[in-house]
Design an enzyme around this catalytic site. Structure first.
Site, short mmCIF file in Angstrom:
data_model
loop_
_atom_site.label_atom_id
_atom_site.label_comp_id
_atom_site.label_asym_id
_atom_site.label_seq_id
_atom_site.Cartn_x
_atom_site.Cartn_y
_atom_site.Cartn_z
CE LYS B 181 -4.03 2.19 0.42
NZ LYS B 181 -4.62 2.62 1.66
CB SER B 248 -6.39 10.42 0.21
OG SER B 248 -5.07 9.93 0.20
#
Lengths: 300, 300
Positions: B181, B248
């Protein structure tokens, strides 16, 4: 002395407005329409809220025969190729040319020209083309010129005849002069264009200043710059003195125009390659700007 | 099983809305006002034009005693420090905590906790907090979880009880899961935030793709990634599959919020330092984002 100016962008219009105060100027445009507009309206120069009009003869570039005593080539570097081709095909080779492009990649092209006297210049002025015959002079500075090939007789005469409000400075070493401008452009232009900030923000913001110094460090290594610290301070001073200015590359990106990134970072990348050096920061900035150029219409 | 959720941002609200369909949930908020709003209105979940309301008990974080069987910590990594402090001061040490932060810098902090069972998770969902009690679920995906310390009994039970429309996947190796990630975030987030483009633009634009690959290459060297090419392809696939998403970090920059750049690129920079490796691209991107964070109000 009769002066020809090729290119009627912001720099061409600026030079035509000022030089026509002291010498006979003809400005050559890409389109017939622009020549018609300039012949009709004159060149409108705006500075500090005041406005002056200079009536300057204008012709489309196709009419250029190289007959003036000095021709100033004021197009962008990426527009230079057809001009060089045209010069080589002229029946009579013009004697004195002054090239005002940013970057240094075009110097190789100039070497191929069969001319006696070639000079180059770096323009420090800030100028903005408002319409086809109007230019705003919003950053008063100077123009440095230097002999690239041949002798300096006519260039010196031109420098001495420049109006006091538009100074020309004769430099001895064209390479140092151009390299100096290249370094400044290579640091300030791409960073302001990517971040979309004014020049001053690069030194007011401590993090951007850090990036500026890292980038400069890589460039000065590639170009093997002497007095690297002095040059860095010069870049910082320029950001300070032009803090409210938007760099030409930022303006190009905002207006969805092609930028001079190939002439500036592209040249440094080629230097790095030829010296077998890595240039990770320059390379990334180069591609970020190239990418921005591609998304026309997305930056407005 | 009773579940506590600390943090009522987009991820906290999303988890509360879904998990409360199958388990008893209490959501802990930073402000008393938000708890009051959630208790009054429920949590409104918007997905594909449909809207569901989940009535979930909400209390301010000061009321959290760690009494639930599992507590999910859904705050940003930079908000974690006071939560860790609070956990250490609880009279009764909670048995099961699940941390959902991006980045890997917080793992060191987790090691200092006197708990039996600590797990970590990576959230792949796209979610946007609309107001204090409303969240939009605009990117349906999954959540990976793995044991960081202790045993997996309760975590497995939690995974099995998750609603089918909100899948949890139990992973064996927390380090690989988080590193995976991290790499994706480290490449996609800063580039989209600096360029202010959607994820898909990074692969549609050939120049941006070049920067993506250069940056990934530097990161994979620093983190000593096995199967580097597979990982690169994974990043490209994610850009493709989420091409219309705004990352984000881009959303944080656009909303003038603090970003997770310290958790993501900051962690990689520390890794580079500890291994005595250079990280020119990561370093520049890190400072460009830090600089963007500073000019609050300039990105709107």
């Amino acid at each position: 002395m009769r002066v020809g100016i090729i290119g009627a962008g912001s720099i061409g219009l600026l030079f035509a407005a000022y030089i026509s105060r002291v010498l006979e100027v003809t400005i050559y445009t890409r389109t017939t329409e622009q020549a018609t507009e300039i012949n009709k309206n004159g060149i409108v120069l705006k500075k500090k809220g005041e406005q002056t009009i200079s009536f300057v003869k204008s012709l489309p570039i196709t009419e250029w025969k190289g007959a003036e005593d000095l021709t100033i080539i004021a197009v962008k570097q990426y527009q230079l190729h057809p001009i060089i081709g045209k010069i080589k095909q002229l029946p009579v080779i013009p004697n004195n040319l002054l090239f005002l492009q940013n970057g240094m990649g075009h110097l190789k092209q100039l070497e191929t020209l069969p001319l006696t006297n070639i000079s180059v210049g770096t323009v420090e002025h800030g100028a903005l083309k408002v319409n086809s015959y109007t230019v705003t002079h919003n950053g008063e500075a100077m123009t440095n010129v230097a002999v690239f090939k041949g002798d300096s007789t006519l260039l010196s005469e031109f420098v001495l005849s420049a109006p006091i409000e538009f100074p020309l400075v004769l430099k001895a070493d064209y390479f140092k002069m151009m390299e100096n401008k290249l370094i400044v452009n290579a640091v300030i232009n791409p960073l302001t264009a990517i971040l979309q900030v004014k020049n001053g923000e690069l030194i007011k913001n401590q993090y951007y200043l850090r990036v500026l110094k890292n980038l400069y460090s890589e460039i000065s290594m590639i170009l093997n710059i002497e007095n690297a610290e002095e040059h860095q301070q010069q870049i910082i001073d320029i950001c300070k003195n032009t803090s409210e200015n938007r760099s030409s590359m930022l303006k190009d990106i905002e207006a969805n125009r092609m930028t001079e990134v190939d002439a500036i970072l592209g040249f440094i990348l080629e230097e790095a390659q030829s010296r077998d050096m890595k240039a990770p920061q320059v390379e990334n900035l180069y591609y970020l700007i190239k990418g921005k150029e591609m998304i026309k219409g997305a930056n407005s």
